[in-house]
Design a protein around this motif. Structure first.
Motif, PDB file in Angstrom:
ATOM      1  N   ILE A 127       0.847  -1.191   0.000  1.00  9.50           N
ATOM      2  CA  ILE A 127       0.000   0.000   0.000  1.00  9.50           C
ATOM      3  C   ILE A 127       0.881   1.239   0.000  1.00  9.50           C
ATOM      4  O   ILE A 127       1.791   1.375   0.828  1.00  9.50           O
ATOM      5  CB  ILE A 127      -0.932   0.004   1.232  1.00  9.50           C
ATOM      6  N   ALA A 128       0.607   2.153  -0.937  1.00 11.96           N
ATOM      7  CA  ALA A 128       1.371   3.398  -1.011  1.00 11.96           C
ATOM      8  C   ALA A 128       1.177   4.215   0.262  1.00 11.96           C
ATOM      9  O   ALA A 128       0.146   4.111   0.949  1.00 11.96           O
ATOM     10  CB  ALA A 128       0.953   4.203  -2.239  1.00 11.96           C
ATOM     11  N   ASN A 129       2.152   5.052   0.555  1.00 11.81           N
ATOM     12  CA  ASN A 129       2.149   5.801   1.813  1.00 11.81           C
ATOM     13  C   ASN A 129       0.993   6.783   1.940  1.00 11.81           C
ATOM     14  O   ASN A 129       0.530   7.064   3.046  1.00 11.81           O
ATOM     15  CB  ASN A 129       3.477   6.548   1.969  1.00 11.81           C
ATOM     16  N   ASP A 130       0.518   7.335   0.817  1.00  8.96           N
ATOM     17  CA  ASP A 130      -0.502   8.376   0.904  1.00  8.96           C
ATOM     18  C   ASP A 130      -1.917   7.864   0.689  1.00  8.96           C
ATOM     19  O   ASP A 130      -2.850   8.636   0.471  1.00  8.96           O
ATOM     20  CB  ASP A 130      -0.202   9.492  -0.101  1.00  8.96           C
ATOM     21  N   VAL A 131      -2.107   6.556   0.728  1.00 14.58           N
ATOM     22  CA  VAL A 131      -3.452   5.982   0.586  1.00 14.58           C
ATOM     23  C   VAL A 131      -4.294   6.332   1.800  1.00 14.58           C
ATOM     24  O   VAL A 131      -3.814   6.287   2.939  1.00 14.58           O
ATOM     25  CB  VAL A 131      -3.373   4.450   0.409  1.00 14.58           C
ATOM     26  N   ARG A 132      -5.568   6.672   1.560  1.00 17.88           N
ATOM     27  CA  ARG A 132      -6.494   7.016   2.647  1.00 17.88           C
ATOM     28  C   ARG A 132      -7.536   5.918   2.784  1.00 17.88           C
ATOM     29  O   ARG A 132      -8.333   5.690   1.861  1.00 17.88           O
ATOM     30  CB  ARG A 132      -7.151   8.364   2.367  1.00 17.88           C
ATOM     31  N   LEU A 133      -7.512   5.245   3.932  1.00 17.82           N
ATOM     32  CA  LEU A 133      -8.454   4.165   4.198  1.00 17.82           C
ATOM     33  C   LEU A 133      -9.490   4.625   5.213  1.00 17.82           C
ATOM     34  O   LEU A 133      -9.145   5.185   6.247  1.00 17.82           O
ATOM     35  CB  LEU A 133      -7.718   2.933   4.733  1.00 17.82           C
ATOM     36  N   GLY A 148      -2.199   7.733  -3.875  1.00 17.47           N
ATOM     37  CA  GLY A 148      -3.329   8.650  -3.922  1.00 17.47           C
ATOM     38  C   GLY A 148      -4.695   8.007  -3.904  1.00 17.47           C
ATOM     39  O   GLY A 148      -5.701   8.684  -4.117  1.00 17.47           O
ATOM     40  N   VAL A 149      -4.786   6.727  -3.649  1.00 17.36           N
ATOM     41  CA  VAL A 149      -6.076   6.032  -3.633  1.00 17.36           C
ATOM     42  C   VAL A 149      -6.853   6.401  -2.370  1.00 17.36           C
ATOM     43  O   VAL A 149      -6.281   6.549  -1.284  1.00 17.36           O
ATOM     44  CB  VAL A 149      -5.878   4.510  -3.715  1.00 17.36           C
ATOM     45  N   VAL A 150      -8.172   6.536  -2.537  1.00 13.46           N
ATOM     46  CA  VAL A 150      -9.076   6.780  -1.407  1.00 13.46           C
ATOM     47  C   VAL A 150     -10.095   5.644  -1.366  1.00 13.46           C
ATOM     48  O   VAL A 150     -10.754   5.361  -2.367  1.00 13.46           O
ATOM     49  CB  VAL A 150      -9.790   8.130  -1.541  1.00 13.46           C
ATOM     50  N   GLY A 164      -5.528   0.828  -8.797  1.00 13.01           N
ATOM     51  CA  GLY A 164      -4.554   1.701  -9.430  1.00 13.01           C
ATOM     52  C   GLY A 164      -4.495   3.083  -8.816  1.00 13.01           C
ATOM     53  O   GLY A 164      -5.429   3.557  -8.145  1.00 13.01           O
ATOM     54  N   ALA A 165      -3.394   3.755  -9.046  1.00  8.29           N
ATOM     55  CA  ALA A 165      -3.137   5.091  -8.474  1.00  8.29           C
ATOM     56  C   ALA A 165      -4.254   6.064  -8.807  1.00  8.29           C
ATOM     57  O   ALA A 165      -4.799   6.072  -9.908  1.00  8.29           O
ATOM     58  CB  ALA A 165      -1.807   5.622  -9.001  1.00  8.29           C
ATOM     59  N   GLY A 166      -4.582   6.897  -7.824  1.00  9.54           N
ATOM     60  CA  GLY A 166      -5.545   7.964  -8.025  1.00  9.54           C
ATOM     61  C   GLY A 166      -6.994   7.535  -8.069  1.00  9.54           C
ATOM     62  O   GLY A 166      -7.886   8.366  -8.281  1.00  9.54           O
ATOM     63  N   SER A 167      -7.290   6.259  -7.866  1.00 11.55           N
ATOM     64  CA  SER A 167      -8.673   5.787  -7.894  1.00 11.55           C
ATOM     65  C   SER A 167      -9.386   6.147  -6.592  1.00 11.55           C
ATOM     66  O   SER A 167      -8.771   6.255  -5.530  1.00 11.55           O
ATOM     67  CB  SER A 167      -8.728   4.269  -8.108  1.00 11.55           C
ATOM     68  N   VAL A 168     -10.695   6.328  -6.698  1.00 10.52           N
ATOM     69  CA  VAL A 168     -11.517   6.681  -5.541  1.00 10.52           C
ATOM     70  C   VAL A 168     -12.628   5.653  -5.409  1.00 10.52           C
ATOM     71  O   VAL A 168     -13.419   5.458  -6.338  1.00 10.52           O
ATOM     72  CB  VAL A 168     -12.112   8.097  -5.684  1.00 10.52           C
ATOM     73  N   LEU A 169     -12.704   4.987  -4.265  1.00 14.45           N
ATOM     74  CA  LEU A 169     -13.726   3.995  -3.989  1.00 14.45           C
ATOM     75  C   LEU A 169     -14.612   4.502  -2.863  1.00 14.45           C
ATOM     76  O   LEU A 169     -14.127   5.014  -1.855  1.00 14.45           O
ATOM     77  CB  LEU A 169     -13.101   2.657  -3.580  1.00 14.45           C
TER      78      LEU A 169
END
Length: 384
Positions: A127-133, A148-150, A164-169
């Motif tokens: 998991i990338a460092n800036d992912v928001r869970l 950058g995933v949320v 993938g990078a930058g995706s928003v769920l």
């Protein structure tokens, strides 16, 4: 680390339930608003079809075509429609309800076996460092999540899936094992991607040029609105110059292909092996049967129905049912098919007629026949 797994184990020899406490026939009747006939104390532990249901299982009968199964069924309790309530059969405990199928669907959740779910992030996930869970998110083993995933509250990403990078769920999204969400894809709340689904990949866009074929860069997005479900191994391409959008509540079966720039309306159903070419517009409430092929840049009107195997190469008016290839109004297709079936019966006599040798006597006979016809139609001396 993953926390303790939720949900209990189940005896594999038990019925179709999920291990909860059994429910009595009387309680079932009360829940579905039906009329109980027979022993209300019978315990229901599972659900099964009439031909294999046991004494502690619930089944249903809504059509006489299954009467032979009902006659010998061992089901302990049967949901049955009013017109069949007196039908002869071994099940003596019956719950008479107007719509047995709907009543059964309402009860299925109670007996559904829930997949065990852990809480938290497995140590093997990347998991990338800036992912928001969000709160209560589950990330199973070997998941890969880009920068950058949320991911919203309550979502669950299964083993070997990739976001993938930058995706928003959104909230309560379910991404099953090996599914892939390509970069910069947007999934609304309660979206489900089944195993092997691929959403947001670049579409099949190429331009032949003097120095070879060049891929068209796809700058558009892939957006799945709330409550969309995508079946196993289905693919949805991102837009090239426009967005690909799947409307809220739409359900997509396994092995479906949706190309770039397609707009699918709300509450649509696409059955297995359907294919939708680029820039097609599909209205709300459209139903698309299995193996339907839809050409590019066409419009399917709201609440239209496309029968299985139809090949659509033109616009379909709203509310109509089309079938066949090339697709046309269903009634017209049936007429055409019936005409072809009749034609097949006269092909051999026609072949024999045209293959018959032509003789001079045949020619004289035909000429005389035409002459006689002209004579009969000529006026006599009186002018009449």
């Amino acid at each position: 680390m993953i926390a303790a797994v939720s949900g209990g184990s189940k005896d594999p020899q038990a019925g179709g339930g999920d291990g909860r406490e059994p429910i009595t026939a009387a309680a079932v009747a009360a829940q579905v608003g039906g009329v109980l006939v027979g022993d209300g104390s019978i315990e229901v532990r599972g659900i099964a079809p009439l031909d294999r249901a046991g004494p502690n299982e619930l089944s249903f009968l809504s059509h006489l075509r299954y009467g032979q199964w009902f006659a010998t069924s061992r089901a302990g309790v049967v949901l049955i429609s009013p017109e069949l309530a007196e039908l002869a059969g071994t099940p003596s405990t019956r719950i008479v309800v107007a719509k047995p199928v709907d009543a059964m669907v309402a009860l299925l959740a109670r007996f559904h076996r829930k997949e065990p779910r852990a809480q938290g992030v497995h140590s093997s996930a990347v998991i990338a460092n800036d992912v928001r869970l969000g709160e209560g998110v589950t990330i199973d083993p070997f998941v890969v999540i880009g920068e950058g995933v949320v991911i919203g509250d309550g979502s669950w990403i299964s083993a070997h899936a990739m976001i993938g990078a930058g995706s928003v769920l959104g909230r309560d999204v379910r991404v099953h094992s090996t599914a892939v969400v390509y970069p910069f894809t947007e999934l609304g709340d309660r979206v489900t991607l089944h195993a092997g689904a691929r959403v947001g990949r670049e579409g099949f866009g190429f331009v032949p040029q003097a120095n070879g074929v060049v891929r068209i860069p796809h700058a558009g997005r892939c957006i799945l609105e709330h409550d969309v479900e995508v079946g196993a191994n289905s693919c949805i391409d991102r837009g090239s110059v426009d967005d690909t959008i799947i409307g809220a509540g739409t359900k997509i079966d396994n092995l479906v292909q949706i190309a770039h720039n397609v707009r699918v309306g709300r509450g649509c159903f696409l059955a297995s092996q359907a294919g939708v070419a680029g820039s097609t517009r599909i209205g709300d409430g459209v139903q698309i049967g299995g193996q339907v092929g839809i050409g590019g840049h066409v419009t399917i009107g709201a609440k239209a129905n496309l029968a299985g195997g139809a090949g659509v190469i033109g616009n379909v008016p709203a509310g109509e049912t089309w079938s066949g290839y090339p697709a046309r109004a269903h009634r017209d297709h049936l007429r055409a098919s019936a005409a072809i079936a009749r034609l097949a019966k006269i092909v051999r006599p026609l072949e024999q007629l045209v293959s018959k040798p032509f003789s001079s006597s045949d020619g004289e006979s035909r000429a005389n026949s035409r002459a006689d016809s002209r004579a009969d139609s000529a006026p006599d001396e009186s002018g009449t």
